[in-house]
Enzyme design. Structure first.
Site, PDB file in Angstrom:
ATOM      1  N   LYS A 143       0.849  -1.181   0.000  1.00 42.83           N
ATOM      2  CA  LYS A 143       0.000   0.000   0.000  1.00 42.83           C
ATOM      3  C   LYS A 143       0.899   1.251   0.000  1.00 42.83           C
ATOM      4  O   LYS A 143       2.086   1.131   0.326  1.00 42.83           O
ATOM      5  CB  LYS A 143      -0.943  -0.016   1.205  1.00 42.83           C
ATOM      6  CG  LYS A 143      -0.312   0.379   2.547  1.00 42.83           C
ATOM      7  CD  LYS A 143      -1.393   0.487   3.603  1.00 42.83           C
ATOM      8  CE  LYS A 143      -0.846   1.093   4.868  1.00 42.83           C
ATOM      9  NZ  LYS A 143      -0.557   2.521   4.777  1.00 42.83           N
ATOM     10  N   LYS A 177      -1.094 -10.074  11.519  1.00 43.47           N
ATOM     11  CA  LYS A 177      -0.986 -10.126  12.970  1.00 43.47           C
ATOM     12  C   LYS A 177      -1.857 -11.256  13.519  1.00 43.47           C
ATOM     13  O   LYS A 177      -2.974 -11.474  13.065  1.00 43.47           O
ATOM     14  CB  LYS A 177      -1.379  -8.782  13.581  1.00 43.47           C
ATOM     15  CG  LYS A 177      -0.450  -7.651  13.153  1.00 43.47           C
ATOM     16  CD  LYS A 177      -0.821  -6.342  13.807  1.00 43.47           C
ATOM     17  CE  LYS A 177       0.101  -5.222  13.320  1.00 43.47           C
ATOM     18  NZ  LYS A 177       1.506  -5.462  13.687  1.00 43.47           N
ATOM     19  N   HIS A 235      -6.495  -0.756   6.158  1.00 42.03           N
ATOM     20  CA  HIS A 235      -6.398  -1.386   7.476  1.00 42.03           C
ATOM     21  C   HIS A 235      -7.743  -1.468   8.197  1.00 42.03           C
ATOM     22  O   HIS A 235      -8.192  -2.546   8.594  1.00 42.03           O
ATOM     23  CB  HIS A 235      -5.431  -0.598   8.363  1.00 42.03           C
ATOM     24  CG  HIS A 235      -4.012  -0.617   7.908  1.00 42.03           C
ATOM     25  ND1 HIS A 235      -3.482  -1.639   7.155  1.00 42.03           N
ATOM     26  CD2 HIS A 235      -2.994   0.242   8.112  1.00 42.03           C
ATOM     27  CE1 HIS A 235      -2.206  -1.383   6.910  1.00 42.03           C
ATOM     28  NE2 HIS A 235      -1.896  -0.256   7.477  1.00 42.03           N
ATOM     29  N   LYS A 331      -2.301  10.009  14.825  1.00 39.79           N
ATOM     30  CA  LYS A 331      -0.903  10.049  15.237  1.00 39.79           C
ATOM     31  C   LYS A 331      -0.726  11.014  16.406  1.00 39.79           C
ATOM     32  O   LYS A 331      -1.556  11.890  16.638  1.00 39.79           O
ATOM     33  CB  LYS A 331      -0.008  10.456  14.063  1.00 39.79           C
ATOM     34  CG  LYS A 331       0.082   9.386  12.987  1.00 39.79           C
ATOM     35  CD  LYS A 331       1.138   9.725  11.956  1.00 39.79           C
ATOM     36  CE  LYS A 331       1.355   8.561  10.994  1.00 39.79           C
ATOM     37  NZ  LYS A 331       1.922   7.374  11.662  1.00 39.79           N
TER      38      LYS A 331
END
Length: 479
Positions: A143, A177, A235, A331
């Site tokens: 990506k 994950k 995601h 963030k």
């Protein structure tokens, strides 16, 4: 050692081999696979980059993130199988040289800037390197896959002009994950969860991907991308799809991908009234001083790029009608926390009329993805004593307590699956385009205007709290 069979031998052709992704994530993952006996001894890596270098220089670069303890022997076996090829990604001569070096199975991994994805695919196709005459030929694309719906559609068309869908692996490291993969097991292997996994019992779902790190040295990339493009169509929508999909009839890749694709197609287009965008100011986050986003190197001083997004998402399916999905990512926040929280409906209060609401909260199932992979079920229990008094309690399962996870990058499973030809954890073209289609109204609306400021080290802009408060809900605290 794993019980799984080793993947078939192949040449991994790594475009962008001198980049950060290759040394920080891909090479350690390949070493872990070697250590676990999951790679054929003839598997090799051919790194391609435009800079000066040789085999020894590439080996030294790729070794920089390989841990010595436990991985030294695996690296020693890998190092002789690494070679370097210098060339311009757009030069036809490079591909003729590459063609002469390849025989049998090959994987072309595009760990490059997105602008090279299409041109490299064109050159691979024109030179016949994607023809599967004497072995499989696969194309792995990192990506970001496009910057909006139109560019994603154009890139899909370009790739599919040279390769079949079964040859294309659009990679999303989140899906490698362990806790993400466990979502399907937690749902479908347990009657207790699947029985209540619907709008009769679920009040709403929250999906969070919070980071303490700021943009740092990635100012140029991030200012052209922003939190929405960087995280949501890929995601977060992939996590949403795993939570909301119908049971596939098997773990076959196409069965899984089809059910996920149906969910993403059912996501109602998101308008500005159901979205919040924020931008961090200077402060402290993750124990480090953080300059304001607009003061970050390579960020335009008048930038209106967002570093935080919160969304209210509707999934128009029978199972989830009326159940909102709240997504947020940002963030320079107060904690690093990627989690999914299933908020169940409150029990009828007939027996507990006099019990304060905080002593009888609704049940919540928390799927902790990072850090500290875990499953937690919050429920009410009786406080010891002569009267009936309820208190919240938590049943918790931590992966690290039960399994030796070791240090993994998240790419191990993805690389192994790619070599064995399992596309379960990779996005299909219709999933990619469906994600962009859902956020396109926001991309259009946010070309103008300004994000709301929030302090670095906080939980995000106050409007994100208001987004849930108007529905009588609140965010699960990130911690």
């Amino acid at each position: 050692m794993s019980d799984a069979a080793p993947a078939p031998a192949a040449t991994l052709v790594l475009f962008g081999a001198m980049g950060d992704l290759a040394s920080r994530l891909l090479m350690p993952a390949l070493v872990h696979l070697e250590r676990d006996g999951l790679l054929d001894g003839d598997t090799r890596l051919l790194g391609i980059s435009h800079g000066e270098g040789d085999d020894a220089a590439l080996r030294e670069k790729l070794k920089s993130f390989v841990e010595d303890e436990g991985d030294g022997e695996a690296w020693a076996r890998w190092a002789p199988r690494i070679a370097y090829l210098r060339g311009d990604f757009t030069d036809a001569a490079l591909y003729e040289d590459l063609k002469a070096r390849l025989d049998g199975n090959a994987v072309f991994y595009l760990a490059t800037a997105p602008g090279f994805f299409g041109p490299i695919a064109d050159r691979l196709g024109a030179s016949g390197l994607l023809d599967e005459r004497d072995g499989f030929r696969r194309l792995v694309v990192e990506k970001p896959f496009g910057t909006d719906l139109a560019s994603a559609q154009a890139l899909n068309a370009q790739l599919l002009g040279h390769a079949e869908e079964a040859q294309i692996y659009r990679i999303d490291h989140f899906l490698g994950k362990e806790t993400v993969q466990n979502i399907t097991v937690a749902r479908f292997a347990n009657a207790l969860t699947e029985a209540v996994w619907n709008n009769r019992y679920v009040d709403h779902v929250q999906i969070t991907a919070a980071e303490t790190v700021a943009v740092g040295s990635r100012g140029k990339f991030y200012d052209e991308t922003g939190a929405l493009r960087d995280m949501v169509p890929n995601h977060l929508f992939q996590l949403l799809a795993l939570i909301a999909m119908e049971p596939p009839n098997s773990f076959d890749a196409e069965a899984l991908r089809t059910e996920k694709s149906k969910v993403i197609a059912a996501v109602r287009a998101i308008g500005p009234d159901d979205a919040v965008r924020g931008r961090y100011l200077g402060g402290s986050a993750g124990g480090k001083d953080v300059p304001a986003y607009r003061e970050t190197p390579d960020v335009a001083p008048d930038s209106n790029t967002e570093t935080y997004v919160a969304l209210k998402v509707a999934v128009d399916t029978w199972r989830w009608h009326g159940v909102p999905f709240y997504l947020r990512t940002g963030k320079a926040l107060s904690a690093r926390d990627t989690e999914i929280v299933i908020h169940f409906r409150a029990v009828p209060p007939l027996m507990f009329r006099d019990t304060p609401a905080e002593a009888l909260p609704p049940n919540r199932l928390i799927l902790q993805i990072q850090p500290g992979e875990a499953l937690k079920l919050e429920m009410s229990v009786k406080r010891p004593g002569p009267v009936i008094e309820t208190v919240p309690a938590c049943l918790s399962f931590a992966y690290a307590d039960a399994f030796d996870l070791g240090h993994r990058t998240g790419y191990e499973t993805l690389l192994y699956d790619m070599l064995v030809g399992d596309q379960s954890l990779f996005q299909r073209a219709d999933q990619i385009e469906g994600g962009w289609r859902a956020v396109q109204p926001l991309l259009d609306a946010w070309r103008t205007g300004e994000p709301e400021d929030y302090a670095a080290g906080s939980a995000g802009p106050t409007s994100a709290d208001a987004l849930l408060a108007r529905d009588g809900r609140s965010w699960h605290e990130i911690s």
